[in-house]
Each structure stands twice: as structure tokens, then as C-alpha cells.
Write an enzyme that holds these catalytic residues in place. Structure first.
Site, PDB file in Angstrom:
ATOM      1  N   LYS A 311      44.390  10.340 -27.514  1.00  0.00           N
ATOM      2  CA  LYS A 311      45.608  11.154 -27.606  1.00  0.00           C
ATOM      3  C   LYS A 311      45.306  12.396 -28.444  1.00  0.00           C
ATOM      4  O   LYS A 311      44.705  12.284 -29.505  1.00  0.00           O
ATOM      5  CB  LYS A 311      46.735  10.354 -28.279  1.00  0.00           C
ATOM      6  CG  LYS A 311      47.400   9.351 -27.366  1.00  0.00           C
ATOM      7  CD  LYS A 311      48.594   8.707 -28.045  1.00  0.00           C
ATOM      8  CE  LYS A 311      49.202   7.628 -27.159  1.00  0.00           C
ATOM      9  NZ  LYS A 311      49.865   8.160 -25.957  1.00  0.00           N
ATOM     10  N   ARG A 386      50.851  -0.917 -19.447  1.00  0.00           N
ATOM     11  CA  ARG A 386      51.037  -1.607 -18.162  1.00  0.00           C
ATOM     12  C   ARG A 386      49.908  -2.590 -17.891  1.00  0.00           C
ATOM     13  O   ARG A 386      50.104  -3.593 -17.218  1.00  0.00           O
ATOM     14  CB  ARG A 386      51.189  -0.573 -17.036  1.00  0.00           C
ATOM     15  CG  ARG A 386      49.970   0.249 -16.776  1.00  0.00           C
ATOM     16  CD  ARG A 386      50.264   1.509 -15.971  1.00  0.00           C
ATOM     17  NE  ARG A 386      50.862   2.561 -16.805  1.00  0.00           N
ATOM     18  CZ  ARG A 386      51.284   3.739 -16.338  1.00  0.00           C
ATOM     19  NH1 ARG A 386      51.163   4.027 -15.055  1.00  0.00           N
ATOM     20  NH2 ARG A 386      51.818   4.622 -17.149  1.00  0.00           N
TER      21      ARG A 386
HETATM   22  N1  BES Z   1      52.605   4.367 -25.709  1.00  0.00           N
HETATM   23  C1  BES Z   1      52.517   5.436 -24.772  1.00  0.00           C
HETATM   24  C2  BES Z   1      53.880   5.958 -24.332  1.00  0.00           C
HETATM   25  C3  BES Z   1      54.698   6.653 -25.398  1.00  0.00           C
HETATM   26  C4  BES Z   1      54.641   8.022 -25.523  1.00  0.00           C
HETATM   27  C5  BES Z   1      55.539   5.938 -26.228  1.00  0.00           C
HETATM   28  C6  BES Z   1      55.390   8.658 -26.481  1.00  0.00           C
HETATM   29  C7  BES Z   1      56.295   6.582 -27.187  1.00  0.00           C
HETATM   30  C8  BES Z   1      56.227   7.929 -27.313  1.00  0.00           C
HETATM   31  C9  BES Z   1      51.775   4.964 -23.515  1.00  0.00           C
HETATM   32  O1  BES Z   1      50.798   4.008 -23.736  1.00  0.00           O
HETATM   33  C10 BES Z   1      51.091   6.155 -22.946  1.00  0.00           C
HETATM   34  O2  BES Z   1      50.234   6.679 -23.588  1.00  0.00           O
HETATM   35  N2  BES Z   1      51.494   6.560 -21.736  1.00  0.00           N
HETATM   36  C11 BES Z   1      50.931   7.689 -21.085  1.00  0.00           C
HETATM   37  C12 BES Z   1      50.613   7.292 -19.667  1.00  0.00           C
HETATM   38  C13 BES Z   1      49.831   8.326 -18.912  1.00  0.00           C
HETATM   39  C14 BES Z   1      48.421   8.403 -19.441  1.00  0.00           C
HETATM   40  C15 BES Z   1      49.826   7.933 -17.452  1.00  0.00           C
HETATM   41  C16 BES Z   1      51.955   8.810 -21.112  1.00  0.00           C
HETATM   42  O3  BES Z   1      53.144   8.536 -20.944  1.00  0.00           O
HETATM   43  O4  BES Z   1      51.568   9.943 -21.352  1.00  0.00           O
HETATM   44 MN    MN Z   2      48.939   4.848 -24.221  1.00  0.00          MN
END
Ligand code: BES
Ligand code: MN
Ligand code: ZN
Length: 531
Positions: A311, A386
Site C-alpha cells: 500500500k 476475499r
Molecule cells: N483492507 C482493504 C480495504 C480497505 C480500504 C479497508 C480502505 C478500509 C479502508 C482491502 O484489503 C484492500 O486493500 N482492497 C483493495 C482491493 C484491490 C487491490 C482490488 C482496494 O480496495 O483497494
Molecule cells: Mn488489502
């Protein structure tokens, strides 16, 4: 968990005959039109409150006059404090008028918020002034429907719901994170003033249990990243099982078992086997005569770095909360165990692991197995939630529940779509509506999104040897396609309701909300004993 539970008494007496020093009186508001001069401002419409009429009449209190003089029009969450003249007849020293805004616009969520801000004002006062009588608003007809719902699912607010909303406000003010420098402190005394003593007294045990459950959820989410591990969730789960004979627990910490039986979940765990090994946690609550069997699955990513597709910068901040789904299902289970409904058999599952890296961590372009037998092409290591849930859902199906609810901080897309609101999706509208109704009674913000056949189509992999991919093609419908992926883990015909709480789990200032706990508890308790 040291949730601070206040002692709450209920009385239908006039506040002058109750041992309290402060009385909080909610008042319906009538907003002054901005272009009108202040002398034209409408007077607040005082509620038909026994507390208020007792004080106004018995003590000659000119409430209308004072409110008008102070230009208090009952705006939502605004307060007007006035000191009482000294008297030997009663102990009341302060009366706090609390604006509720327009009756037609009030929702349970707003009522909670207003009560919390009214009590916040009192909280700074000395001990003696914290003996507070709270005059409960009367049940009323609601015309505007509930906040965040397109359809007016509710047309009235009941005494039970008012008791729940007010108690949530009380806990919102007294709750503090375990790490806080100043520990949480209850009010010296709280008395709910209401003519409906029996109804309020009957509702209080649920109101208190629910807020204790929420406190447990908040404690786990608020815990700092450097002290939070998979073991923190195991410890919380075990303490619930220790507290209640009706709750049994199984924890699998055998990594070889997880690799074999939950191969997709294991992919996420690979990056931290040495430092914080994964845990598969299963709790079950059994009522005295269980006729309804439901499973809850909570995303329990202890910290989400994104993995190798790390991230960027600030988007990693708040990822200590990526186990909010797991914390929520634990808070729900704790509440249910405390209330002890006879008709429920409740299974709760957490697949707990961080999403971190070492030299063995998963990389994109991998093709991996799942418990359900479908193969998955890893397109993004940050779409890890997921991967943990698809296997958890398959194992949950082995218990043959009537329905499964997954709760997860799953996608940034859900946050973009609905903000600090629960995004509700389902593969079965009937069960989706039951959980939605639970959210409305709980006063938790919720909005439904629809998962379509195209969303399932979207996550089919083009790679040879893979059935599914863990990201959506294109840049749209991120929340619904993630939900579809999770639904792929469920056995044919099992209803699955998915709550994406990515935006709802924390406030703007990054405090846990425990949203979804109330929704789930009310959904579960509202299920009739017979199908
Ligand atoms: N934990 C995150 C989602 C999230 C984002 C929760 C912001 C709370 C605040 C999840 O694991 C994630 O990183 N999702 C990605 C998926 C993408 C790579 C397809 C996202 O939503 O950017
Ligand atoms: Mn994630
Ligand atoms: Zn995540």
C-alpha cells in the site's frame, strides 16, 4: 474486557422526587428560518414530557421564556443549560435542554448522537452533578424514513428503540480505548425518567449487553498495530467462551492444517508464519432450544500492508482496523451469549492473519487452491480479504447454517460508494432485507448495493488453470465484485449476506464505531423461533 457499565435506574416519578442533581430534557426543535429576525424565531415545541411538566409546574420554572430569551430553538444536539434556584424540596441543580431537531427528521442514529453530545457537556462536571436524570422522549411517528435508506423501512419509533438509542449514547460518551491515558469512567448515577417503566426496564438488559459487545469490538479495533496479533483475537474469543457456558470454542493454530484445509487463506498467512502465525477460530453459541442456525464470518486481517503490492504511503494508515469484521462478530456473539435467546444456534468464524511480507509471501501471478475446490489467480496481493473469506465461508457451510453473514473491511470501493455507511450485498434479497431491517432498528447507517450476474462474470479468470481472479477487470464495481468472489465460496443455495464495512468501521478521526454489531444482534434476535 473492562467495559465500563453504568448503573441505570428507571423511574416514572417527577425528577424533583428522584435522587438526581442534573436533569437532561430532550426537546423537539423548530429551526428558525435563516432570513427571519430572531424575535420571529419559532419557539421550541416542548415535548409532552412528564419530567418537564413536573419541573415547570412544581417549581415554577419558566422554560419557554428562558428558551426564547436564550434563542434556543431545539436545533439537533444543541444544549441549553440553566441552574436551578436553591431549594430544600429537591436536589436538582442543573437542567439541560437538549435539542432533537425536527421530529419528522429524527432517526435513531441522530437520537443517539444528540444524547451523546448532551451527556458530553455533563461529563466534565463534578461528581455530584453527574447524578443525571434523562427524560426519555416519547415514542412517535416517523415520516421521513430512516437515514441512509431509500425506502422508509420504519414509520415509527418505539419505547424499546428509544431506550436502545439513548443507552448507545450513554456508552458512546463513557467508552474509552484501553490505551487511553485517562481510563473510562461511568456517570455517578443515571436514571431514565419515563412513564413506561416496565417497557424500559425490560429493554435495558439487551441495551446494556449490546453496548458491552460494542465496547469489546471497539477495544479490539482500537488496539494499536504494534501490540495486536492473531493471538489478541484468540484471547478475546477465549474470554467469551470462558465467561459463558453456552459458548464453545475451537482454535486451530496448526499451520500445516491451515495450508492443507484452507489453502487460499494460507496464501495471505505465508508472509507472517514466522512472526504471527495464522489462527482459525470457531465459536458456537447454543440456546436452550435452538431452532435457527446462522453463521457469521468476520474478516480478521490483523494488519494489511498490501503484501508485495504494498500500500502506498498514507493508505496503510488505519489498516490496524482490517480485523474489524472479526471484532464485530465477536462483539455480536458476546451480546447474544449475554442475552441468551433460546432459539439460536450461532456459529462465528474468524480466519486471522496479518497481510505482510517475508521471502515466502504470496506474489501475483500465482494460481492457488481454495477449500471449495475452485482455483484462484492472484492478481493483487492487496485483495487479500476475499482470499481469507472464500475458504472461511466454505467451512462455515459445513455447519449447514440457514444463512451466512460475512462482515469485512473489504474494499476501498465500498468506502467510495457509501462513505461511513455499511454497504449491504446479498445473493438472496429475503435474507438481505432481514439484515437491513436489523441495521435500521440498531440505528446503524446502511445502504444496499446489488450484486449482478455480470459481477460474477467479471471475476472469472482468463488464465489457464484458474477459475477465479482476485480482482475485478476494469475500474468499476469493486465492492460488488469482491462480494461475488466471497459468495463463490458458499455451497449452492446457501443464502449469503455480505456487509462491507471498509468505510463504516471507523469515524473520521479513526475511532472504532463497532458498526454492524447492532445490525447483526437485531437481525438475529428478530428471527422467529419457528421458520
Ligand atoms: N483492507 C482493504 C480495504 C480497505 C480500504 C479497508 C480502505 C478500509 C479502508 C482491502 O484489503 C484492500 O486493500 N482492497 C483493495 C482491493 C484491490 C487491490 C482490488 C482496494 O480496495 O483497494
Ligand atoms: Mn488489502
Ligand atoms: Zn484488507
Amino acid at each position: 474486557m473492562p467495559a465500563v457499565t453504568p448503573q441505570i435506574l428507571v423511574s416514572d416519578k417527577c425528577p424533583t422526587n428522584v435522587d438526581v442533581t442534573t436533569v437532561l430534557v430532550p426537546v423537539w426543535g423548530a429551526e428558525a428560518p435563516a432570513d427571519k429576525k430572531s424575535e420571529d424565531a419559532p419557539k421550541p415545541a416542548l415535548p409532552e414530557s412528564k419530567a418537564l411538566s413536573c419541573m415547570a409546574e412544581g417549581m415554577g420554572l419558566p422554560i419557554y421564556a428562558i428558551a426564547a430569551e436564550e434563542k434556543f430553538t431545539g436545533t439537533l444536539a444543541k444544549t441549553l443549560v440553566f441552574r436551578m434556584p436553591e431549594s430544600t424540596d429537591h436536589k436538582i441543580k442543573r437542567v439541560v435542554l437538549l435539542g432533537l431537531g425536527e421530529a419528522k427528521k429524527l432517526t435513531l442514529g441522530k437520537l443517539t448522537m444528540a444524547i451523546a453530545s448532551g451527556l458530553k457537556a455533563i461529563q466534565g462536571w463534578d461528581e455530584d452533578l453527574q447524578k443525571v436524570g434523562i427524560s426519555l422522549p416519547k415514542p412517535y411517528e416517523l415520516f421521513g424514513g430512516s437515514l441512509h435508506t431509500a425506502e422508509p423501512l420504519k414509520t415509527s419509533i418505539t419505547t424499546e428503540e428509544i431506550t436502545l438509542a439513548v443507552t448507545r449514547g450513554v456508552f458512546a460518551v463513557t467508552y474509552k480505548a484501553l490505551e487511553a491515558k485517562k481510563p473510562a469512567k461511568p456517570f455517578a448515577k443515571l436514571v431514565y425518567l419515563t412513564p413506561e417503566v416496565a417497557t424500559v426496564e425490560q429493554t435495558l438488559p439487551l441495551a446494556i449487553a449490546l453496548n458491552e459487545g460494542r465496547s469489546l469490538t471497539k477495544d479490539l479495533v482500537n488496539m494499536p498495530a504494534n501490540t495486536k496479533t492473531t493471538q489478541s483475537l484468540v484471547d478475546a474469543a477465549k474470554s467469551i467462551a470462558d465467561e459463558f457456558a453456552s459458548v464453545d470454542i475451537t482454535v486451530v493454530d496448526d499451520v500445516a492444517w491451515i495450508e492443507k484445509e484452507m489453502p487460499c487463506f494460507y496464501q495471505v498467512a505465508r508472509g507472517s508464519v514466522a512472526t504471527d502465525p495464522p489462527k482459525w477460530i470457531h465459536l458456537v453459541y447454543k440456546g436452550a432450544n435452538p431452532t435457527r442456525k446462522i453463521a457469521l464470518v468476520g474478516k480478521s486481517v490483523i494488519f494489511d500492508t498490501g503484501g508485495y503490492q504494498v500500500k502506498p504511503g498514507d493508505s496503510m494508515v488505519t489498516m490496524k482496523g482490517d480485523m474489524a469484521g472479526g471484532a464485530s462478530v465477536l462483539g455480536t456473539l458476546r451480546t447474544i451469549a449475554k442475552v441468551a435467546p433460546a432459539h439460536l444456534e450461532l456459529h462465528v468464524f474468524l480466519a486471522a492473519t496479518p497481510n505482510k511480507i517475508d521471502s515466502d509471501a504470496m506474489v501475483p501471478d500465482s494460481i492457488v487452491n481454495t477449500t471449495c475446490g475452485k482455483t484462484v489467480e492472484i492478481r493483487h496481493t492487496d485483495a487479500e480479504g476475499r482470499l481469507t473469506l472464500i475458504d472461511a465461508v466454505t467451512l462455515a457451510c459445513k455447519q449447514e447454517p440457514e444463512a451466512i453473514v460475512t462482515v469485512a473491511t473489504l474494499t476501498g470501493a465500498a468506502m467510495m460508494a457509501v462513505g461511513r455507511t455499511i454497504a449491504l450485498m446479498s445473493n438472496c434479497p429475503v435474507w438481505g432485507d432481514l439484515v437491513h431491517a436489523g441495521a435500521v432498528v440498531a440505528g446503524e447507517p446502511v445502504q444496499a448495493l446489488t450484486v449482478t450476474p455480470e459481477d460474477f462474470e467479471n471475476i472469472q479468470s482468463k488464465a489457464e488453470g484458474a477459475d477465479l481472479r482476485n480482482t475485478n477487470k476494469g475500474r468499476t464495481r469493486g465492492a460488488q465484485t469482491a462480494a461475488a468472489f466471497v459468495m463463490e465460496g458458499a455451497d449452492e443455495g446457501v443464502p449469503l449476506v455480505h456487509l462491507d464495512i471498509a468505510g463504516a468501521d471507523m469515524t473520521d478521526d479513526e475511532k472504532a464505531t463497532a458498526y454492524s454489531v447492532g445490525s447483526l444482534v437485531h437481525f438475529l434476535l428478530a428471527l422467529p423461533a419457528q421458520k
